[in-house]
Design an enzyme around this catalytic site. Sequence first.
Site, PDB file in Angstrom:
ATOM      1  N   ASP A  16      -8.854  12.540   4.804  1.00  0.00           N
ATOM      2  CA  ASP A  16      -7.959  12.549   3.649  1.00  0.00           C
ATOM      3  C   ASP A  16      -8.832  12.658   2.408  1.00  0.00           C
ATOM      4  O   ASP A  16     -10.051  12.447   2.464  1.00  0.00           O
ATOM      5  CB  ASP A  16      -7.139  11.240   3.619  1.00  0.00           C
ATOM      6  CG  ASP A  16      -6.242  11.137   2.396  1.00  0.00           C
ATOM      7  OD1 ASP A  16      -5.653  12.159   1.992  1.00  0.00           O
ATOM      8  OD2 ASP A  16      -6.126  10.032   1.825  1.00  0.00           O
ATOM      9  N   SER A  17      -8.203  12.937   1.269  1.00  0.00           N
ATOM     10  CA  SER A  17      -8.921  12.921  -0.007  1.00  0.00           C
ATOM     11  C   SER A  17      -9.504  11.531  -0.275  1.00  0.00           C
ATOM     12  O   SER A  17     -10.362  11.392  -1.129  1.00  0.00           O
ATOM     13  CB  SER A  17      -7.965  13.274  -1.145  1.00  0.00           C
ATOM     14  OG  SER A  17      -6.971  12.269  -1.250  1.00  0.00           O
ATOM     15  N   TYR A  48      -7.173  14.637  -4.944  1.00  0.00           N
ATOM     16  CA  TYR A  48      -7.139  16.094  -4.823  1.00  0.00           C
ATOM     17  C   TYR A  48      -5.961  16.670  -5.641  1.00  0.00           C
ATOM     18  O   TYR A  48      -5.967  17.828  -6.022  1.00  0.00           O
ATOM     19  CB  TYR A  48      -6.904  16.514  -3.362  1.00  0.00           C
ATOM     20  CG  TYR A  48      -8.077  16.435  -2.401  1.00  0.00           C
ATOM     21  CD1 TYR A  48      -9.353  16.036  -2.792  1.00  0.00           C
ATOM     22  CD2 TYR A  48      -7.889  16.783  -1.062  1.00  0.00           C
ATOM     23  CE1 TYR A  48     -10.405  15.986  -1.873  1.00  0.00           C
ATOM     24  CE2 TYR A  48      -8.935  16.743  -0.136  1.00  0.00           C
ATOM     25  CZ  TYR A  48     -10.188  16.342  -0.543  1.00  0.00           C
ATOM     26  OH  TYR A  48     -11.209  16.302   0.376  1.00  0.00           O
ATOM     27  N   GLY A  49      -4.947  15.846  -5.825  1.00  0.00           N
ATOM     28  CA  GLY A  49      -3.643  16.310  -6.323  1.00  0.00           C
ATOM     29  C   GLY A  49      -3.669  17.093  -7.623  1.00  0.00           C
ATOM     30  O   GLY A  49      -2.800  17.924  -7.861  1.00  0.00           O
ATOM     31  N   CYS A  79      -3.634  14.391   4.965  1.00  0.00           N
ATOM     32  CA  CYS A  79      -3.497  14.579   3.520  1.00  0.00           C
ATOM     33  C   CYS A  79      -2.536  15.730   3.291  1.00  0.00           C
ATOM     34  O   CYS A  79      -2.830  16.876   3.669  1.00  0.00           O
ATOM     35  CB  CYS A  79      -4.864  14.905   2.922  1.00  0.00           C
ATOM     36  SG  CYS A  79      -4.826  15.244   1.150  1.00  0.00           S
ATOM     37  N   ASN A  80      -1.386  15.432   2.682  1.00  0.00           N
ATOM     38  CA  ASN A  80      -0.394  16.484   2.428  1.00  0.00           C
ATOM     39  C   ASN A  80      -0.953  17.555   1.502  1.00  0.00           C
ATOM     40  O   ASN A  80      -0.698  18.749   1.679  1.00  0.00           O
ATOM     41  CB  ASN A  80       0.859  15.880   1.775  1.00  0.00           C
ATOM     42  CG  ASN A  80       1.617  14.963   2.703  1.00  0.00           C
ATOM     43  OD1 ASN A  80       2.519  15.393   3.388  1.00  0.00           O
ATOM     44  ND2 ASN A  80       1.248  13.694   2.739  1.00  0.00           N
ATOM     45  N   GLU A 157      -6.446   3.699  -4.087  1.00  0.00           N
ATOM     46  CA  GLU A 157      -7.914   3.805  -3.961  1.00  0.00           C
ATOM     47  C   GLU A 157      -8.599   2.517  -4.410  1.00  0.00           C
ATOM     48  O   GLU A 157      -9.709   2.222  -4.000  1.00  0.00           O
ATOM     49  CB  GLU A 157      -8.443   4.995  -4.777  1.00  0.00           C
ATOM     50  CG  GLU A 157      -8.148   6.360  -4.163  1.00  0.00           C
ATOM     51  CD  GLU A 157      -8.889   6.628  -2.854  1.00  0.00           C
ATOM     52  OE1 GLU A 157     -10.091   6.348  -2.785  1.00  0.00           O
ATOM     53  OE2 GLU A 157      -8.242   7.091  -1.892  1.00  0.00           O
ATOM     54  N   CYS A 189       2.887  11.742   0.495  1.00  0.00           N
ATOM     55  CA  CYS A 189       1.438  11.613   0.282  1.00  0.00           C
ATOM     56  C   CYS A 189       1.005  10.429   1.122  1.00  0.00           C
ATOM     57  O   CYS A 189       1.689   9.390   1.137  1.00  0.00           O
ATOM     58  CB  CYS A 189       1.150  11.355  -1.193  1.00  0.00           C
ATOM     59  SG  CYS A 189      -0.544  10.810  -1.529  1.00  0.00           S
ATOM     60  N   HIS A 191      -1.232   8.298   0.843  1.00  0.00           N
ATOM     61  CA  HIS A 191      -1.563   7.036   0.163  1.00  0.00           C
ATOM     62  C   HIS A 191      -0.320   6.152  -0.005  1.00  0.00           C
ATOM     63  O   HIS A 191      -0.429   4.933  -0.061  1.00  0.00           O
ATOM     64  CB  HIS A 191      -2.142   7.309  -1.232  1.00  0.00           C
ATOM     65  CG  HIS A 191      -3.584   7.736  -1.239  1.00  0.00           C
ATOM     66  ND1 HIS A 191      -3.990   8.964  -0.783  1.00  0.00           N
ATOM     67  CD2 HIS A 191      -4.708   7.087  -1.656  1.00  0.00           C
ATOM     68  CE1 HIS A 191      -5.314   9.072  -0.931  1.00  0.00           C
ATOM     69  NE2 HIS A 191      -5.770   7.945  -1.449  1.00  0.00           N
TER      70      HIS A 191
HETATM   71  N1  DGL Z   1      -3.328  11.320   0.503  1.00  0.00           N
HETATM   72  C1  DGL Z   1      -3.244  12.578  -0.223  1.00  0.00           C
HETATM   73  C2  DGL Z   1      -1.956  13.301   0.155  1.00  0.00           C
HETATM   74  O1  DGL Z   1      -1.391  13.024   1.210  1.00  0.00           O
HETATM   75  C3  DGL Z   1      -3.482  12.268  -1.645  1.00  0.00           C
HETATM   76  C4  DGL Z   1      -3.757  13.475  -2.431  1.00  0.00           C
HETATM   77  C5  DGL Z   1      -4.621  13.283  -3.605  1.00  0.00           C
HETATM   78  O2  DGL Z   1      -5.781  12.913  -3.446  1.00  0.00           O
HETATM   79  O3  DGL Z   1      -4.139  13.551  -4.695  1.00  0.00           O
HETATM   80  O4  DGL Z   1      -1.491  14.160  -0.532  1.00  0.00           O
END
Ligand code: DGL
Length: 276
Positions: A16-17, A48-49, A79-80, A157, A189, A191
């Site tokens: 994941d990010s 990442y978003g 991670c979506n 985080e 997401c 998170h």
């Molecule tokens: N857990 C990531 C997701 O499912 C978070 C994305 C991010 O880092 O913005 O999208």
Amino acid sequence: MSSTGVTPRSPIGVFDSGVGGLSVLREIRRALPHEDLVYVADSGHAPYGDQPSEFIEGRASAVVQFLLGTGAKAITVACNTATVVAVEKLRAWSPVPIVAIEPAIKPAATATKSGAIGVLATRQTLASANVARLCAQYGQNVKIHLQPCPGFVEQVERADLASARTRELVVQYVAPLVAQGVDTLVLGCTHYPFLEPLIREVAGPGVLVIDPAAAVARELGRRLDGAALRAPPDRAGNAAFFSSGDLAHARFVMPRLWGENIEVQALPAGNAAPPP
Ligand code: DGL
């Protein structure tokens, strides 16, 4: 042994990010208790978003290379955001199956009684072609509210799951949806399941909250069975954890979210650098 050199005893790579994918990893651990797991939190580059697609593609590719280097027999994109931006490209070159997560819009559209659902996710995910396709497919008789939630990833985080600031953000994003008649919320997401107790509390008992992580774990099991790669049931699987973020911080946050004492190692520098 398969042509890629993997065997049923090879590990499953999950990334994941950041730490959010631990919400998927816990479902994988539950569904596939005999598998060895390797998890990468790319926390040095989260969220990442709000990043450009090229950056996310570069990071996803560096992390998948690392996981393949550990001998992974399958990869789960937990991670979506990385899924909607990068999964097709990863699948084009990965020698092992890649299972990915995407917002549970279909189950939500089926479950709603009020005819209104809310999708909580990052801006990148909500702006993606995948989400547009899902909305077109399942949104004919259902009003779909797409709600970006900037700030949620950062709170998770920090393992800050219940402070006044976190609650304020949850109220800001969730209360208006409920006021508009939404009775089903999609956690789009990975998170966000860590904020689920607060989301449920703010949304109230009449609102169904859907997290697709368990479905992803089941799909992973089916893919392993299809490739005759499921680990034999002769022992409990172990798990290794890596982070590209500040290690002291990762060692504070990840055991709290995972729920037990774990060792967190630094992602090797070659895989930890941002893409050129
Ligand atoms: N857990 C990531 C997701 O499912 C978070 C994305 C991010 O880092 O913005 O999208």
